[in-house]
Write a protein that holds these residues in place. Sequence first.
Motif, PDB file in Angstrom:
ATOM      1  N   ALA A 205      45.139  57.403  -8.705  1.00 25.21           N
ATOM      2  CA  ALA A 205      45.237  56.109  -9.374  1.00 25.21           C
ATOM      3  C   ALA A 205      45.102  54.967  -8.378  1.00 25.21           C
ATOM      4  O   ALA A 205      44.468  53.940  -8.676  1.00 25.21           O
ATOM      5  CB  ALA A 205      46.556  56.009 -10.119  1.00 25.21           C
ATOM      6  N   ASP A 206      45.675  55.109  -7.197  1.00 24.21           N
ATOM      7  CA  ASP A 206      45.561  54.059  -6.180  1.00 24.21           C
ATOM      8  C   ASP A 206      44.096  53.794  -5.847  1.00 24.21           C
ATOM      9  O   ASP A 206      43.683  52.637  -5.686  1.00 24.21           O
ATOM     10  CB  ASP A 206      46.305  54.465  -4.907  1.00 24.21           C
ATOM     11  CG  ASP A 206      47.823  54.405  -5.081  1.00 24.21           C
ATOM     12  OD1 ASP A 206      48.281  53.763  -6.043  1.00 24.21           O
ATOM     13  OD2 ASP A 206      48.528  55.018  -4.249  1.00 24.21           O
ATOM     14  N   GLY A 207      43.318  54.855  -5.726  1.00 26.40           N
ATOM     15  CA  GLY A 207      41.894  54.699  -5.428  1.00 26.40           C
ATOM     16  C   GLY A 207      41.136  54.042  -6.570  1.00 26.40           C
ATOM     17  O   GLY A 207      40.250  53.209  -6.347  1.00 26.40           O
ATOM     18  N   VAL A 208      41.491  54.403  -7.787  1.00 25.53           N
ATOM     19  CA  VAL A 208      40.825  53.821  -8.960  1.00 25.53           C
ATOM     20  C   VAL A 208      41.092  52.324  -9.043  1.00 25.53           C
ATOM     21  O   VAL A 208      40.181  51.517  -9.251  1.00 25.53           O
ATOM     22  CB  VAL A 208      41.294  54.523 -10.252  1.00 25.53           C
ATOM     23  CG1 VAL A 208      40.794  53.776 -11.482  1.00 25.53           C
ATOM     24  CG2 VAL A 208      40.808  55.962 -10.274  1.00 25.53           C
ATOM     25  N   ILE A 209      42.350  51.946  -8.851  1.00 27.49           N
ATOM     26  CA  ILE A 209      42.713  50.531  -8.936  1.00 27.49           C
ATOM     27  C   ILE A 209      42.059  49.735  -7.805  1.00 27.49           C
ATOM     28  O   ILE A 209      41.576  48.614  -8.009  1.00 27.49           O
ATOM     29  CB  ILE A 209      44.239  50.365  -8.914  1.00 27.49           C
ATOM     30  CG1 ILE A 209      44.835  50.944 -10.201  1.00 27.49           C
ATOM     31  CG2 ILE A 209      44.630  48.895  -8.772  1.00 27.49           C
ATOM     32  CD1 ILE A 209      46.337  50.937 -10.245  1.00 27.49           C
ATOM     33  N   ALA A 210      41.998  50.314  -6.623  1.00 29.29           N
ATOM     34  CA  ALA A 210      41.344  49.631  -5.500  1.00 29.29           C
ATOM     35  C   ALA A 210      39.876  49.383  -5.802  1.00 29.29           C
ATOM     36  O   ALA A 210      39.323  48.318  -5.498  1.00 29.29           O
ATOM     37  CB  ALA A 210      41.494  50.466  -4.226  1.00 29.29           C
ATOM     38  N   ALA A 211      39.213  50.362  -6.431  1.00 27.99           N
ATOM     39  CA  ALA A 211      37.804  50.213  -6.779  1.00 27.99           C
ATOM     40  C   ALA A 211      37.619  49.120  -7.830  1.00 27.99           C
ATOM     41  O   ALA A 211      36.646  48.349  -7.778  1.00 27.99           O
ATOM     42  CB  ALA A 211      37.255  51.538  -7.292  1.00 27.99           C
ATOM     43  N   MET A 212      38.546  49.041  -8.758  1.00 28.31           N
ATOM     44  CA  MET A 212      38.459  48.021  -9.810  1.00 28.31           C
ATOM     45  C   MET A 212      38.581  46.611  -9.231  1.00 28.31           C
ATOM     46  O   MET A 212      38.025  45.649  -9.765  1.00 28.31           O
ATOM     47  CB  MET A 212      39.579  48.227 -10.840  1.00 28.31           C
ATOM     48  CG  MET A 212      39.413  49.445 -11.725  1.00 28.31           C
ATOM     49  SD  MET A 212      40.810  49.589 -12.889  1.00 28.31           S
ATOM     50  CE  MET A 212      40.322  51.045 -13.829  1.00 28.31           C
ATOM     51  N   ARG A 213      39.305  46.501  -8.107  1.00 26.23           N
ATOM     52  CA  ARG A 213      39.568  45.191  -7.509  1.00 26.23           C
ATOM     53  C   ARG A 213      38.542  44.809  -6.446  1.00 26.23           C
ATOM     54  O   ARG A 213      38.692  43.773  -5.793  1.00 26.23           O
ATOM     55  CB  ARG A 213      40.972  45.171  -6.904  1.00 26.23           C
ATOM     56  CG  ARG A 213      42.076  45.201  -7.968  1.00 26.23           C
ATOM     57  CD  ARG A 213      43.442  45.339  -7.355  1.00 26.23           C
ATOM     58  NE  ARG A 213      44.506  45.137  -8.341  1.00 26.23           N
ATOM     59  CZ  ARG A 213      45.776  45.423  -8.150  1.00 26.23           C
ATOM     60  NH1 ARG A 213      46.160  45.943  -6.990  1.00 26.23           N
ATOM     61  NH2 ARG A 213      46.667  45.205  -9.096  1.00 26.23           N
ATOM     62  N   THR A 214      37.522  45.616  -6.254  1.00 25.61           N
ATOM     63  CA  THR A 214      36.503  45.308  -5.259  1.00 25.61           C
ATOM     64  C   THR A 214      35.852  43.974  -5.580  1.00 25.61           C
ATOM     65  O   THR A 214      35.280  43.806  -6.662  1.00 25.61           O
ATOM     66  CB  THR A 214      35.418  46.403  -5.231  1.00 25.61           C
ATOM     67  OG1 THR A 214      36.019  47.654  -4.946  1.00 25.61           O
ATOM     68  CG2 THR A 214      34.358  46.087  -4.182  1.00 25.61           C
ATOM     69  N   PRO A 215      35.930  42.998  -4.680  1.00 21.55           N
ATOM     70  CA  PRO A 215      35.426  41.658  -4.993  1.00 21.55           C
ATOM     71  C   PRO A 215      33.921  41.605  -5.204  1.00 21.55           C
ATOM     72  O   PRO A 215      33.423  40.734  -5.912  1.00 21.55           O
ATOM     73  CB  PRO A 215      35.846  40.829  -3.772  1.00 21.55           C
ATOM     74  CG  PRO A 215      36.076  41.820  -2.679  1.00 21.55           C
ATOM     75  CD  PRO A 215      36.562  43.060  -3.360  1.00 21.55           C
ATOM     76  N   GLU A 216      33.180  42.549  -4.603  1.00 22.56           N
ATOM     77  CA  GLU A 216      31.725  42.527  -4.726  1.00 22.56           C
ATOM     78  C   GLU A 216      31.238  43.040  -6.083  1.00 22.56           C
ATOM     79  O   GLU A 216      30.091  42.819  -6.460  1.00 22.56           O
ATOM     80  CB  GLU A 216      31.079  43.380  -3.627  1.00 22.56           C
ATOM     81  CG  GLU A 216      31.266  42.840  -2.207  1.00 22.56           C
ATOM     82  CD  GLU A 216      32.636  43.159  -1.651  1.00 22.56           C
ATOM     83  OE1 GLU A 216      33.350  44.004  -2.251  1.00 22.56           O
ATOM     84  OE2 GLU A 216      33.004  42.575  -0.626  1.00 22.56           O
ATOM     85  N   ALA A 217      32.103  43.727  -6.805  1.00 22.29           N
ATOM     86  CA  ALA A 217      31.681  44.300  -8.081  1.00 22.29           C
ATOM     87  C   ALA A 217      31.434  43.197  -9.108  1.00 22.29           C
ATOM     88  O   ALA A 217      32.169  42.213  -9.164  1.00 22.29           O
ATOM     89  CB  ALA A 217      32.748  45.263  -8.599  1.00 22.29           C
ATOM     90  N   PRO A 218      30.367  43.337  -9.929  1.00 20.65           N
ATOM     91  CA  PRO A 218      30.117  42.326 -10.970  1.00 20.65           C
ATOM     92  C   PRO A 218      31.255  42.307 -11.971  1.00 20.65           C
ATOM     93  O   PRO A 218      31.794  43.356 -12.334  1.00 20.65           O
ATOM     94  CB  PRO A 218      28.801  42.803 -11.617  1.00 20.65           C
ATOM     95  CG  PRO A 218      28.717  44.262 -11.301  1.00 20.65           C
ATOM     96  CD  PRO A 218      29.378  44.429  -9.962  1.00 20.65           C
TER      97      PRO A 218
END
Length: 248
Positions: free
Chosen positions: A200-213
Amino acid sequence: MNTVLITGCSSGFGLDTARYFLDRGWKVIATMRSPRSDLLPASDRLTLLPLDVTSDESVRNAVEAAGPIDVLVNNAGIGWLNALEGTPIDVTRSVFETNTLGTMRMIDAVLPQFRERKAGLIINVTSSVTMKPLPLLSVYTASKAAVNAFTESLALELAPLGIAVKIVLPGAAPDTSFGSTALSRLEETGGFPAPYAAFADGVIAAMRTPEAPKTLSSDVAEAIWYAANEASAPMRIPAGADAIALAQ
């Protein structure tokens, strides 16, 4: 003058959509559980009404008070983030009660006036996760996917009556309180089950990636406006850069 009734106007998509339609000359019925007059600019075209989409009585009272409308926007919803094993069944019920049954309840309440006039438009706001599912959102995704399937079938039964139905599918929107509210509810129910915590920590970190549209509330307001004003608009309308990318 056209009239739109929008559910869930206390923040996020609903609030921005109410402002968007007001700015363009529509009469707006903005509903929320506890109406706040400070959220929207004063206007003789604005009506604030209390509405809890999980209550039959509240829905009935709000629709009666609103009077004739041209467009219903079903935006009210709640988020939930957790593995299925970390989701109490009462939470699952509450998610479906608001996101799925709340939408159905609102539509059922406005259909008599739409049928009488042989006109009307229903816009259901769901989510881009129904196009590309994400982990830890299984319950939330199911509640929104159910609305998609319901809408597509409903459109067929209402078309002969002159009533149209559309779906707007927003992407991830970090500028709203939706995600923070989901995380708060997660903490209140004990967080992620231990076997899922590291994942879950990895999933949430990916969701918060600033470069993601990402999706802005204004993107959703524009998509709803398009659905309400363009007769040739498709049934499914993605809203936001990330949702549009998924739909291609």
